[in-house]
Motif scaffolding. Structure first.
Motif, PDB file in Angstrom:
ATOM      1  N   ASP A   1     -33.502 -23.925  39.757  1.00  0.00           N
ATOM      2  CA  ASP A   1     -33.683 -22.950  40.833  1.00  0.00           C
ATOM      3  C   ASP A   1     -33.220 -23.503  42.185  1.00  0.00           C
ATOM      4  OD1 ASP A   1     -34.718 -21.332  38.920  1.00  0.00           O
ATOM      5  OD2 ASP A   1     -36.804 -21.446  39.591  1.00  0.00           O
ATOM      6  N   ARG A   2     -33.522 -24.769  42.452  1.00  0.00           N
ATOM      7  CA  ARG A   2     -33.118 -25.370  43.733  1.00  0.00           C
ATOM      8  C   ARG A   2     -31.603 -25.402  43.865  1.00  0.00           C
ATOM      9  NH1 ARG A   2     -31.153 -29.985  45.160  1.00  0.00           N
ATOM     10  NH2 ARG A   2     -31.407 -30.824  43.049  1.00  0.00           N
ATOM     11  N   GLN A   3     -30.924 -25.784  42.797  1.00  0.00           N
ATOM     12  CA  GLN A   3     -29.464 -25.828  42.822  1.00  0.00           C
ATOM     13  C   GLN A   3     -28.868 -24.430  42.975  1.00  0.00           C
ATOM     14  OE1 GLN A   3     -29.219 -27.879  39.059  1.00  0.00           O
ATOM     15  NE2 GLN A   3     -28.529 -29.777  40.025  1.00  0.00           N
ATOM     16  N   HIS A   4     -29.536 -23.449  42.344  1.00  0.00           N
ATOM     17  CA  HIS A   4     -29.072 -22.069  42.459  1.00  0.00           C
ATOM     18  C   HIS A   4     -29.125 -21.596  43.912  1.00  0.00           C
ATOM     19  CE1 HIS A   4     -28.533 -17.844  41.199  1.00  0.00           C
ATOM     20  NE2 HIS A   4     -29.442 -17.562  42.120  1.00  0.00           N
ATOM     21  N   ILE A   5     -30.235 -21.847  44.572  1.00  0.00           N
ATOM     22  CA  ILE A   5     -30.389 -21.420  45.966  1.00  0.00           C
ATOM     23  C   ILE A   5     -29.408 -22.165  46.862  1.00  0.00           C
ATOM     24  CG2 ILE A   5     -31.972 -21.461  47.940  1.00  0.00           C
ATOM     25  CD1 ILE A   5     -34.236 -20.904  45.864  1.00  0.00           C
ATOM     26  N   THR A   6     -29.184 -23.443  46.596  1.00  0.00           N
ATOM     27  CA  THR A   6     -28.224 -24.228  47.374  1.00  0.00           C
ATOM     28  C   THR A   6     -26.820 -23.644  47.230  1.00  0.00           C
ATOM     29  OG1 THR A   6     -29.536 -26.248  47.140  1.00  0.00           O
ATOM     30  CG2 THR A   6     -27.202 -26.508  47.683  1.00  0.00           C
ATOM     31  N   ARG A   7     -26.468 -23.215  46.030  1.00  0.00           N
ATOM     32  CA  ARG A   7     -25.135 -22.636  45.799  1.00  0.00           C
ATOM     33  C   ARG A   7     -24.976 -21.313  46.540  1.00  0.00           C
ATOM     34  NH1 ARG A   7     -23.346 -19.455  41.632  1.00  0.00           N
ATOM     35  NH2 ARG A   7     -25.269 -19.825  40.442  1.00  0.00           N
ATOM     36  N   LEU A   8     -26.012 -20.460  46.513  1.00  0.00           N
ATOM     37  CA  LEU A   8     -25.934 -19.202  47.256  1.00  0.00           C
ATOM     38  C   LEU A   8     -25.864 -19.443  48.756  1.00  0.00           C
ATOM     39  CD1 LEU A   8     -26.609 -17.944  44.462  1.00  0.00           C
ATOM     40  CD2 LEU A   8     -27.967 -16.250  45.692  1.00  0.00           C
ATOM     41  N   ALA A   9     -26.558 -20.487  49.225  1.00  0.00           N
ATOM     42  CA  ALA A   9     -26.475 -20.839  50.637  1.00  0.00           C
ATOM     43  C   ALA A   9     -25.057 -21.244  51.004  1.00  0.00           C
ATOM     44  CB  ALA A   9     -27.444 -21.982  50.938  1.00  0.00           C
ATOM     45  N   LYS A  10     -24.407 -22.009  50.152  1.00  0.00           N
ATOM     46  CA  LYS A  10     -23.057 -22.511  50.434  1.00  0.00           C
ATOM     47  C   LYS A  10     -22.025 -21.394  50.429  1.00  0.00           C
ATOM     48  CE  LYS A  10     -19.515 -25.637  48.609  1.00  0.00           C
ATOM     49  NZ  LYS A  10     -19.184 -26.634  47.543  1.00  0.00           N
ATOM     50  N   PHE A  11     -22.102 -20.508  49.456  1.00  0.00           N
ATOM     51  CA  PHE A  11     -21.036 -19.532  49.263  1.00  0.00           C
ATOM     52  C   PHE A  11     -21.295 -18.161  49.894  1.00  0.00           C
ATOM     53  CE2 PHE A  11     -20.077 -22.478  45.751  1.00  0.00           C
ATOM     54  CZ  PHE A  11     -18.743 -22.726  46.019  1.00  0.00           C
ATOM     55  N   ARG A  12     -22.516 -17.930  50.435  1.00  0.00           N
ATOM     56  CA  ARG A  12     -22.745 -16.591  50.989  1.00  0.00           C
ATOM     57  C   ARG A  12     -23.700 -16.571  52.173  1.00  0.00           C
ATOM     58  NH1 ARG A  12     -21.490 -10.894  49.639  1.00  0.00           N
ATOM     59  NH2 ARG A  12     -22.554  -9.837  51.340  1.00  0.00           N
ATOM     60  N   PHE A  13     -24.915 -17.092  52.017  1.00  0.00           N
ATOM     61  CA  PHE A  13     -25.977 -16.745  52.949  1.00  0.00           C
ATOM     62  C   PHE A  13     -26.227 -17.761  54.057  1.00  0.00           C
ATOM     63  CE2 PHE A  13     -27.005 -14.309  49.132  1.00  0.00           C
ATOM     64  CZ  PHE A  13     -27.241 -13.064  49.682  1.00  0.00           C
ATOM     65  N   GLY A  14     -25.836 -18.989  53.847  1.00  0.00           N
ATOM     66  CA  GLY A  14     -26.221 -20.037  54.773  1.00  0.00           C
ATOM     67  C   GLY A  14     -27.580 -20.601  54.385  1.00  0.00           C
ATOM     68  N   SER A  15     -27.829 -21.830  54.770  1.00  0.00           N
ATOM     69  CA  SER A  15     -29.024 -22.546  54.316  1.00  0.00           C
ATOM     70  C   SER A  15     -30.318 -21.894  54.785  1.00  0.00           C
ATOM     71  CB  SER A  15     -28.957 -23.995  54.784  1.00  0.00           C
ATOM     72  OG  SER A  15     -30.093 -24.702  54.355  1.00  0.00           O
ATOM     73  N   ARG A  16     -30.391 -21.516  56.072  1.00  0.00           N
ATOM     74  CA  ARG A  16     -31.649 -20.986  56.619  1.00  0.00           C
ATOM     75  C   ARG A  16     -32.066 -19.694  55.914  1.00  0.00           C
ATOM     76  NH1 ARG A  16     -32.181 -20.377  63.019  1.00  0.00           N
ATOM     77  NH2 ARG A  16     -32.004 -22.643  62.743  1.00  0.00           N
ATOM     78  N   THR A  17     -31.125 -18.749  55.770  1.00  0.00           N
ATOM     79  CA  THR A  17     -31.451 -17.466  55.135  1.00  0.00           C
ATOM     80  C   THR A  17     -31.798 -17.651  53.663  1.00  0.00           C
ATOM     81  OG1 THR A  17     -30.013 -16.260  56.649  1.00  0.00           O
ATOM     82  CG2 THR A  17     -30.564 -15.170  54.582  1.00  0.00           C
ATOM     83  N   ALA A  18     -31.041 -18.467  52.972  1.00  0.00           N
ATOM     84  CA  ALA A  18     -31.274 -18.659  51.534  1.00  0.00           C
ATOM     85  C   ALA A  18     -32.633 -19.293  51.273  1.00  0.00           C
ATOM     86  CB  ALA A  18     -30.161 -19.506  50.942  1.00  0.00           C
ATOM     87  N   ARG A  19     -32.967 -20.302  52.036  1.00  0.00           N
ATOM     88  CA  ARG A  19     -34.230 -21.009  51.784  1.00  0.00           C
ATOM     89  C   ARG A  19     -35.448 -20.207  52.243  1.00  0.00           C
ATOM     90  NH1 ARG A  19     -32.552 -25.610  49.808  1.00  0.00           N
ATOM     91  NH2 ARG A  19     -30.574 -26.484  50.508  1.00  0.00           N
ATOM     92  N   ALA A  20     -35.256 -19.332  53.216  1.00  0.00           N
ATOM     93  CA  ALA A  20     -36.377 -18.505  53.686  1.00  0.00           C
ATOM     94  C   ALA A  20     -36.625 -17.308  52.776  1.00  0.00           C
ATOM     95  CB  ALA A  20     -36.102 -18.031  55.111  1.00  0.00           C
ATOM     96  N   ASN A  21     -35.708 -17.035  51.870  1.00  0.00           N
ATOM     97  CA  ASN A  21     -35.825 -15.864  50.996  1.00  0.00           C
ATOM     98  C   ASN A  21     -35.564 -16.259  49.541  1.00  0.00           C
ATOM     99  OD1 ASN A  21     -35.923 -13.394  53.050  1.00  0.00           O
ATOM    100  ND2 ASN A  21     -34.409 -14.872  53.813  1.00  0.00           N
ATOM    101  N   LYS A  22     -36.279 -17.272  49.083  1.00  0.00           N
ATOM    102  CA  LYS A  22     -36.021 -17.838  47.767  1.00  0.00           C
ATOM    103  C   LYS A  22     -36.206 -16.821  46.647  1.00  0.00           C
ATOM    104  CE  LYS A  22     -37.240 -22.574  49.056  1.00  0.00           C
ATOM    105  NZ  LYS A  22     -38.135 -23.735  48.796  1.00  0.00           N
ATOM    106  N   GLU A  23     -37.234 -15.995  46.756  1.00  0.00           N
ATOM    107  CA  GLU A  23     -37.490 -15.018  45.700  1.00  0.00           C
ATOM    108  C   GLU A  23     -36.323 -14.042  45.572  1.00  0.00           C
ATOM    109  OE1 GLU A  23     -40.810 -11.640  44.416  1.00  0.00           O
ATOM    110  OE2 GLU A  23     -41.249 -13.061  46.038  1.00  0.00           O
ATOM    111  N   MET A  24     -35.791 -13.575  46.702  1.00  0.00           N
ATOM    112  CA  MET A  24     -34.644 -12.687  46.678  1.00  0.00           C
ATOM    113  C   MET A  24     -33.427 -13.388  46.079  1.00  0.00           C
ATOM    114  SD  MET A  24     -32.620 -10.912  49.886  1.00  0.00           S
ATOM    115  CE  MET A  24     -33.833  -9.605  50.169  1.00  0.00           C
TER     116      MET A  24
END
Length: 273
Positions: free
Chosen positions: A69-92
């Motif tokens: 799950d952590r790697q998944h969120i990190t990948r979405l942060a890198k390719f779309r959302f940015g770190s702050r948004t991705a980590r603040a909305n982990k469930e989404m």
């Protein structure tokens, strides 16, 4: 295939329809959504038995790379959302994924030095859109650009096979093809096109739940206008004990979130019966 030129040749179009309609041929594509829509509009051909390399890449993160799950969120942060948004909305984030374009895939597989898109034509796309493809005759540069896409798909398909991104078992390959079919063909029979300037254009964003064969009732999203099963929406129990879903699918919710209030529709919940 120059579909614009072939529009004046009914016999040729019927030959193409017969060929692409064969269920024993697997059609390997990279993001075949627009192709499927155009083929349906022109030939009333529902493209199936498709293997979309974008979907194979998405699934490989879990099946080949054992992504947690952590790697998944990190990948979405890198390719779309940015770190702050991705980590603040982990469930989404856990309900979403991102697909990569051909250039990105070539770089990931170390193939970009061998083959890549013509930078001049790529710049033309960014500046002019795609209208210049409608002029005839096509220039030699555009003909080579189009043919080069086929070569790049072949390179990537071979690389996917070597790395195990293409399942070796008939059952698992069948699941990938079924999900690819759903990805490229959903809503073609409604004549749907999502304009590039539509704020709810998902671009590289998708829900893996939307790749599953639809079961049960489906609902139209107020944002993108696509029809999804209930797992593609946020669901809650209201104060009266009734079940209701958001009017926007999870992808459109994510687009609203990352817009930082430039898109701010009223949050609407729709009762489920």
């Amino acid at each position: 295939m120059d579909i614009v030129a072939l529009r004046a040749m009914p016999a040729a179009l019927m030959a193409i329809k017969t060929f692409l309609g064969r269920s024993d041929i697997i059609k390997v594509v990279i993001d075949g959504r627009t192709d499927a829509i155009e083929l349906f509009d022109l030939l009333r051909l529902q493209l199936d038995n498709v293997l979309d390399l974008q979907i194979a890449d998405v699934l490989a993160h879990r099946t080949v790379h054992d992504e947690d799950d952590r790697q998944h969120i990190t990948r979405l942060a890198k390719f779309r959302f940015g770190s702050r948004t991705a980590r603040a909305n982990k469930e989404m984030m856990m309900e979403l994924d991102v697909v990569k374009g051909m250039q990105r895939l070539l770089k990931d597989f170390g193939l970009y030095q061998n083959i890549h898109k013509d930078a001049e034509v790529v710049a033309m796309h960014k500046k002019l859109g795609s209208e210049f493809w409608m002029a005839r005759p096509l220039s030699e540069k555009l003909l080579r650009y189009a043919a080069n896409d086929i070569v790049m798909i072949a390179y990537l398909f071979a690389a996917f096979q070597r790395r195990g991104y293409i399942p070796s078992t008939t059952e698992d390959a069948g699941k990938l093809i079924a999900m690819s079919n759903q990805y490229v063909s959903r809503n073609c029979n409604r004549g749907w096109r999502l304009a590039q300037d539509n704020v709810f254009n998902p671009k590289n964003l998708l829900m893996v739940a939307a790749l599953q064969p639809p079961q049960g009732r489906s609902f139209e999203c107020d944002g993108c206008g696509l029809v999804f099963v209930i797992s593609c929406y946020e669901v809650r129990t209201n104060a009266l004990g009734g079940r209701e879903r958001k009017a926007h699918c999870r992808v459109c919710d994510a687009i609203i979130l990352e817009s930082k209030n430039t898109i701010s529709p009223e949050v609407v919940w729709v009762g489920l019966r």
